[in-house]
Write a protein that holds these residues in place. Sequence first.
Motif, PDB file in Angstrom:
ATOM      1  N   SER A 180      28.837  -4.869   9.141  1.00 40.79           N
ATOM      2  CA  SER A 180      29.310  -6.253   9.069  1.00 40.79           C
ATOM      3  C   SER A 180      30.687  -6.412   9.725  1.00 40.79           C
ATOM      4  N   GLY A 181      31.243  -5.306  10.198  1.00 39.25           N
ATOM      5  CA  GLY A 181      32.513  -5.384  10.924  1.00 39.25           C
ATOM      6  C   GLY A 181      33.738  -5.084  10.073  1.00 39.25           C
ATOM      7  N   ARG A 182      33.519  -4.809   8.794  1.00 42.69           N
ATOM      8  CA  ARG A 182      34.669  -4.493   7.961  1.00 42.69           C
ATOM      9  C   ARG A 182      34.793  -2.991   7.764  1.00 42.69           C
ATOM     10  N   ILE A 183      35.964  -2.584   7.277  1.00 43.40           N
ATOM     11  CA  ILE A 183      36.156  -1.179   6.942  1.00 43.40           C
ATOM     12  C   ILE A 183      35.509  -0.958   5.567  1.00 43.40           C
ATOM     13  N   PRO A 184      34.576  -0.014   5.441  1.00 42.37           N
ATOM     14  CA  PRO A 184      33.945   0.173   4.126  1.00 42.37           C
ATOM     15  C   PRO A 184      34.948   0.624   3.043  1.00 42.37           C
ATOM     16  N   VAL A 185      35.685   1.717   3.322  1.00 41.02           N
ATOM     17  CA  VAL A 185      36.586   2.234   2.282  1.00 41.02           C
ATOM     18  C   VAL A 185      37.963   2.503   2.883  1.00 41.02           C
ATOM     19  N   ALA A 186      38.996   1.976   2.246  1.00 43.32           N
ATOM     20  CA  ALA A 186      40.370   2.269   2.687  1.00 43.32           C
ATOM     21  C   ALA A 186      40.830   3.535   1.981  1.00 43.32           C
ATOM     22  N   VAL A 187      41.147   4.555   2.767  1.00 45.15           N
ATOM     23  CA  VAL A 187      41.550   5.840   2.177  1.00 45.15           C
ATOM     24  C   VAL A 187      42.912   6.269   2.730  1.00 45.15           C
ATOM     25  N   PRO A 188      43.938   6.289   1.888  1.00 48.09           N
ATOM     26  CA  PRO A 188      45.207   6.841   2.360  1.00 48.09           C
ATOM     27  C   PRO A 188      45.035   8.345   2.497  1.00 48.09           C
ATOM     28  N   ARG A 277      30.040  16.776   3.508  1.00 47.80           N
ATOM     29  CA  ARG A 277      29.879  15.432   2.935  1.00 47.80           C
ATOM     30  C   ARG A 277      31.152  14.597   3.089  1.00 47.80           C
ATOM     31  N   ILE A 278      32.303  15.216   2.815  1.00 44.55           N
ATOM     32  CA  ILE A 278      33.557  14.444   2.913  1.00 44.55           C
ATOM     33  C   ILE A 278      33.792  14.023   4.364  1.00 44.55           C
ATOM     34  N   GLN A 279      33.479  14.941   5.292  1.00 51.76           N
ATOM     35  CA  GLN A 279      33.678  14.594   6.700  1.00 51.76           C
ATOM     36  C   GLN A 279      32.751  13.439   7.112  1.00 51.76           C
ATOM     37  N   TYR A 280      31.507  13.496   6.619  1.00 47.99           N
ATOM     38  CA  TYR A 280      30.562  12.410   6.917  1.00 47.99           C
ATOM     39  C   TYR A 280      31.080  11.100   6.316  1.00 47.99           C
ATOM     40  N   PHE A 281      31.540  11.187   5.063  1.00 48.69           N
ATOM     41  CA  PHE A 281      32.080  10.020   4.365  1.00 48.69           C
ATOM     42  C   PHE A 281      33.240   9.413   5.160  1.00 48.69           C
ATOM     43  N   SER A 282      34.037  10.286   5.803  1.00 49.72           N
ATOM     44  CA  SER A 282      35.255   9.804   6.473  1.00 49.72           C
ATOM     45  C   SER A 282      34.955   8.878   7.661  1.00 49.72           C
ATOM     46  N   ARG A 283      33.706   8.883   8.154  1.00 48.21           N
ATOM     47  CA  ARG A 283      33.403   7.942   9.234  1.00 48.21           C
ATOM     48  C   ARG A 283      33.407   6.503   8.710  1.00 48.21           C
ATOM     49  N   HIS A 284      33.397   6.376   7.368  1.00 47.03           N
ATOM     50  CA  HIS A 284      33.466   5.034   6.778  1.00 47.03           C
ATOM     51  C   HIS A 284      34.874   4.675   6.325  1.00 47.03           C
ATOM     52  N   TRP A 285      35.840   5.516   6.638  1.00 48.89           N
ATOM     53  CA  TRP A 285      37.233   5.191   6.325  1.00 48.89           C
ATOM     54  C   TRP A 285      37.827   4.442   7.508  1.00 48.89           C
ATOM     55  N   GLN A 286      39.036   3.929   7.304  1.00 51.52           N
ATOM     56  CA  GLN A 286      39.683   3.205   8.411  1.00 51.52           C
ATOM     57  C   GLN A 286      40.089   4.181   9.507  1.00 51.52           C
ATOM     58  N   ARG A 287      40.284   3.636  10.682  1.00 52.42           N
ATOM     59  CA  ARG A 287      40.691   4.445  11.825  1.00 52.42           C
ATOM     60  C   ARG A 287      42.059   5.061  11.568  1.00 52.42           C
ATOM     61  N   GLY A 288      42.263   6.284  12.049  1.00 51.72           N
ATOM     62  CA  GLY A 288      43.592   6.906  11.933  1.00 51.72           C
ATOM     63  C   GLY A 288      44.023   7.114  10.499  1.00 51.72           C
ATOM     64  N   PHE A 289      43.055   7.505   9.634  1.00 46.19           N
ATOM     65  CA  PHE A 289      43.367   7.570   8.191  1.00 46.19           C
ATOM     66  C   PHE A 289      44.490   8.554   7.870  1.00 46.19           C
ATOM     67  N   HIS A 290      44.715   9.565   8.722  1.00 48.97           N
ATOM     68  CA  HIS A 290      45.820  10.487   8.440  1.00 48.97           C
ATOM     69  C   HIS A 290      47.181   9.816   8.591  1.00 48.97           C
ATOM     70  N   GLY A 291      47.190   8.675   9.246  1.00 53.32           N
ATOM     71  CA  GLY A 291      48.453   7.956   9.408  1.00 53.32           C
ATOM     72  C   GLY A 291      48.602   6.825   8.408  1.00 53.32           C
ATOM     73  N   THR A 292      47.692   6.750   7.436  1.00 59.41           N
ATOM     74  CA  THR A 292      47.752   5.658   6.455  1.00 59.41           C
ATOM     75  C   THR A 292      48.296   6.178   5.137  1.00 59.41           C
TER      76      THR A 292
END
Lengths: 625, 312
Positions: A180-188, A277-292
Amino acid sequence: MPFVQLFRFSAILGLAVLLAAPAMGQQRRVVMGVSDAYLKDGLDILAAEYMELHPDVRVSINIQPGLGYATWLRAAIAGGDQAPDIFNANFGHGFYEAGLIVPLNQYLYRDNPYAEGRWIDNFQFEYLEQLKVGADYIAIPLTVIEIGIYYNRDILRALGLEPPSDWNEFMDLCAAVRASGRIPVAVPADMDNYWQGTVGWMMRFFSDAYFFDRSPLVVPRPGDYLFDPNRDGLFVYDPTDIHSTSNVNMSRERTFQAILDGDISFDGPELREIWTRIQYFSRHWQRGFHGTDDGGANRLFLMQQAAMMLQTSAFMFFLDRQIGEMPEHQQFDWGVFQIPPVTDSDLAIIPFRGVGGALPIWGIVNKNREQSDLAADFLMYITTPRACRILLEKALEAEQGILGPFVINDVPLDPELQARFEPFLGLGREFLTFRGLADEQQSSWMFSVLAQDFMAGARTLDEFLEMYQLSMVGAIARIMRREDMDLDPTTRDNNEPLIAQVLELVSEDWRPRDPADFIEAVSERLRLEARRHEPLDHADALLLVDRTIPVGAFGDRAAFDDANNRARAIADSLGRQFYIAVLVSGAEPEIRVHRFRPHIEEVLRRVEGRRYSNEELRRIWRIRR
Amino acid sequence: MSADAAQPAPLPPALHKRKGLLERMWRARLSYLLLLPTFALLATFNYYPAARGLLYAFQDVRPGIGSRWVGMDNFGRMLDDRILLGSFVVMAIFVAATLAKSIIAPMAVAVLISRLRSTRLQYFFQTAFLAPIVVPGMVGILLWRGFILDPNSGLINETLALFGILGPAWLGEHSTALMAIILVGFPWVGGIGFLIFLAGLLGIPSSLLESARLDGAGSWRVFWHIELPLIIGPLKLVMILTFIGSIQDFAGILVLTGGGPGTATLVPALHMYNSAFRFDQFGYGAAIGFVLFLLILGLTILNLTLLKSRRD
């Protein structure tokens, strides 16, 4: 002459200081150095009340930032007098083993002078029990905190989506939101969050579920110094009961042994699957999550760019405040669901359990008996039902919120608030979790570095897990060296607390001249420290006097040798648990209490300088056994 | 011989000198007395902790328990510590970039301002460039982290998005994290270096510049042959201060990335801080600190010598 005047002035100043000093010395002081800023108003009120009740006591409530608290605490303790009396015990990993924390049993079983009944009866039993190491209560709990997945109800509703019931459904849900164009999960996912934030939580709830079947390996058994027949004796491995490990102890010796034996490994199929699994899950996090950072992730959720995020029960108050301040058209409805379990893998033994638990938990820094008594008395004062109702009321009044429901009896929450906490409760509690080893800081840092490298594609899964395994074995060696421990679960090895305790005697102007006095006093200390052992017979003394002592200090040479030989024989017969060395030079006696460490010497000699391999360590252990 | 004996034997020159010094000191005793508290405070708060740290480098320090002498072990461990060795590479890049940042832009702007004819305009630009100094450094860093470099809602990427460009993840990627840290503070003019350069340039007599121009020297030649040689002193000062500061300072990196992702932005000073205050290995931390101290000392001396000889 100007400098005659200067001298006069200094002399007067000096005299004034000297005169003032005894008066200042009368005042006793309790410093509560904690990071619980949301309780500040309530704590200030209670401190003022307490000082009114005890005019000779001065209480300081010293609120420290949560970020960096562990560093501050360690630096303060290294600074001696600067250490707080009451501190956040969840930051005190290793303190119990190092004798830096006061076991609270002696106080808990006493009547609380400020409430009805014994102090222990103020607390909800299961949460207090979580704070036990062996037989010792090392802290007292105030509230509970837990994590869950916050979701934007409006977004999910608009997409016709429902909270998921298992991990795969959760991934499908994420994919639908992504479409739908949104970020599924915001992960710092900055460095801090791999240890004490979102990614660290993931590693914890995953490893708890995947290593659950190893729990029988690490629960103390009869004969272990930690063994508690009423808790560990009743343990039955049961993967259908997520609460079966709630009240059992975990033997560090057995855990380390299981790691060295390869029964728990960090390069095996479990972590391989977890991180895939965590790596797969991370495709649903926001871009550049290491910088968040936390703030960045929160913004994504608040601005409705992200549909979900993992957060603590305390987050709901922040959300209320922030949404309340938004213009109406930007406000949104939110809900919480529990982290859905992995159901399609034989490696995931149980559903995900809670990684929170009692928080804040407060402990007392071991300074001396008098100071511990005072700090405990203040803790009793602020943990009565009445005091906690004040803490609750003031925190809510200041719109600060609380972390979760109180675990002090008779501090009821408003039913609506209680209902909001429901999704966070009844999850059970993590047992065998690894993001670093037992929060040994170097290993948790190494974990963060390696995992970030892997998630960023700078390291393969194989490299990551291989190096993680090595760093965990290295952590075992470091902990063993730091605490002078061996891997025999039947002996409690830490000799530091004994040194700390005995040095305390010396610092109190105690001058052992009479061996009988010395034996009596040290045995008393040993009994206090090693209360899990059979009471030590002070007449037998377990005394092995170092031969460098001037004999005169202990009578004649024959008496000295006799005492020495007797002590050695006794120590031998008892499996050589303790020996005490006394060095006397001039007026300042230095006392050292040691334990025999027949096995660890060999191991440490080899791991010294970090030139060891996993295989080598395992081999050493085999020789030993 | 008798005539010689009658005269008092002259003092050896060294002793004579010393006596004179002692006499002078006695005469100025009040000054020395008044200086004493300053020295006492310096010794207590600056030299004692530093000396203590030096001692820690040779010990296995256990906070709250005691310490044990371990000789050179901590230094030996540094050679095996691949993460530490890697962090020196990051430091070299960081120091070089910081030096460039603190010299090129501030000097260029200072030269431009010094050449403005209107004093009023000079004042205006001077103030405009210096005003950001009043924002506390840490606030600046947090603003950059939270609002400028954030990969999703940061100013830079939002601006790039307007042009349809997908910006990098800045602090969140191995390849860009160090660059993003160096970018902080752009355009890097407002520092104290700018003020020092400007003061130096404004102190150059205008007659010198005018005569050079009369001789037909263009702007570049005036800068290269007149202005730069005359501000070599301030330049040296800024270089050394920046150099020392950029090796020692890890606060910015700690806040921005904590050394991550992975160890992409880890510098030795941060590793020292982690070792001492996070891992409870004060001895090892102190040993890293000791090596950094020697490095700073050595390179500063080298720096001074090189610049001096070039001018001579």
